[in-house]
Design a protein around this motif. Structure first.
Motif: not given
Length: 360
Positions: A43-46, A323, A327, A288, A285-286, A325, A175
């Motif tokens: 994923t690109d979550d980070d 957004s 994380i 955090h 995007a995600a 989700k 998540a």
């Protein structure tokens, strides 16, 4: 393992801004960083933009950071980094080695690791600690002395073991689907408000308002002492108004948005719990969830649930409605926080190993 002859480790050029003439290397460095995380997690979550990442690489009075890029045939293929906290008497060094998959297994990591130990010894640091993600896989597993969680004995784990490290703790990445969780968040917020008599919610977006700086600084300092750490070693951090301002600037200078949700003890006016939510420049995007803490003397009033749910409510409705989700990360033995997260709807998506070595 044969020493690689085609790799060069050179200090990363850190520009003053991404508009500077020497910013190209940092831009490529960021691209490779994001690709490494994509290869590991899928994923690109980070992922971060260079603009978001750069403030975290500027000089800081809290730590010394050494960063090298691993270069093969003129191309950046990974990074080596070691952070040295500057708290008085610190013994700790925190490090990472990250390589693109196509360049793993050639001894580049081993060669890069020597730079880490050299810098640690040069600065008198004897406790080396590092974290890495261990995607689930069949086969033998490793368990930490905390007794909570396990990871596969994979390529990364074997690297740590080969270099004299012990697995000390498992960290869970979770998540949350922001839209699907909304009914549970509302229900749990109402339950927390009913239980948390004598407390009220206070919220702000960075920069931190002057009236909350001292209390926020105190709570941030407690993150280094009051969260489960197993046998890992963390220095007690000292936070003041200047450090809060630097913390805020790192977020804001990178174009990121952070919401802090705190619980205030009405009788004293003290802030006694807090939660942070952050998102970058991409509104789709995600998000955090970063630090969450309830001061020890105020636990047992559902304040963790209160600040998490109050923050998520405002986040979804008004700050980051696109957004998908959130994380977050927690020590696997931190059952009080995991209980809250699981009730809200967070589900495990990955596990990280926390590794430690004491130099002789």
């Amino acid at each position: 393992m044969t020493e690689p002859t085609d790799v060069e480790f050179r200090p990363l050029t850190i520009p003053a801004s991404m508009d500077a003439s020497d910013a190209d290397e940092f831009r490529e460095f960021t691209r490779v960083r994001n690709e490494v995380y994509r290869e590991i997690a899928g994923t690109d979550d980070d992922a971060l933009t260079p603009e978001e990442l750069l403030p975290h690489y500027q000089p800081s009075p809290e730590e010394i950071r050494y960063v090298w890029v691993a270069v093969v045939d003129g191309e950046i293929v990974g990074r080596v980094s070691v952070d040295l906290p500057l708290e008085e008497g610190s013994r700790a060094a925190f490090w990472l080695i990250e390589l693109l998959r196509a360049h793993q297994g050639r001894g580049i990591g081993t060669a890069g690791y020597r730079l880490i130990e050299e810098k640690a010894r040069e600065h008198g640091r004897t406790v080396l600690q590092s974290w890495t993600q261990h995607p689930d896989a069949p086969g033998s597993r490793l368990e930490p002395p905390t007794g909570f969680g396990s990871i596969p004995e994979d390529r990364a784990a074997r690297f740590y073991l080969r270099n004299g490290y012990t697995l000390e703790q498992i960290e869970r990445e979770s998540a949350l689907d922001l839209e699907a969780s909304a009914p549970d968040v509302a229900r749990l917020l109402a339950a927390a408000e009913a239980k948390a008599t004598g407390y009220r919610v206070v919220q702000w977006q960075l920069p931190t308002p002057a009236e909350h700086v001292a209390a926020y600084a105190w709570m941030k300092s407690r993150m280094s002492t009051d969260t489960p750490a197993g046998a890992l070693e963390f220095d007690e951090e000292v936070w003041d108004a200047e450090r809060v301002a630097r913390h805020d600037r790192k977020t804001l200078d990178g174009g990121r948005t952070m919401l802090v949700t705190a619980a205030q003890h009405v009788a004293t006016g003290e802030l006694v719990a807090f939660n942070e939510l952050v998102i970058g420049h991409d509104p789709a995007a995600a998000s955090h969830q970063e630090d969450t803490l309830v001061l020890r003397e105020h636990r047992g009033h559902k304040l963790g649930q209160l600040v998490k749910c109050a923050g998520l409510t405002v986040w979804r409705r008004g700050i980051a409605p696109r957004s998908p989700k959130v994380i977050t990360y927690n020590a696997e033995e931190n059952r009080p926080m995991l209980d809250i997260n699981e009730a809200i709807g967070f589900v495990p998506v990955a596990y990280n190993g926390a590794w430690k070595k004491v130099l002789e």
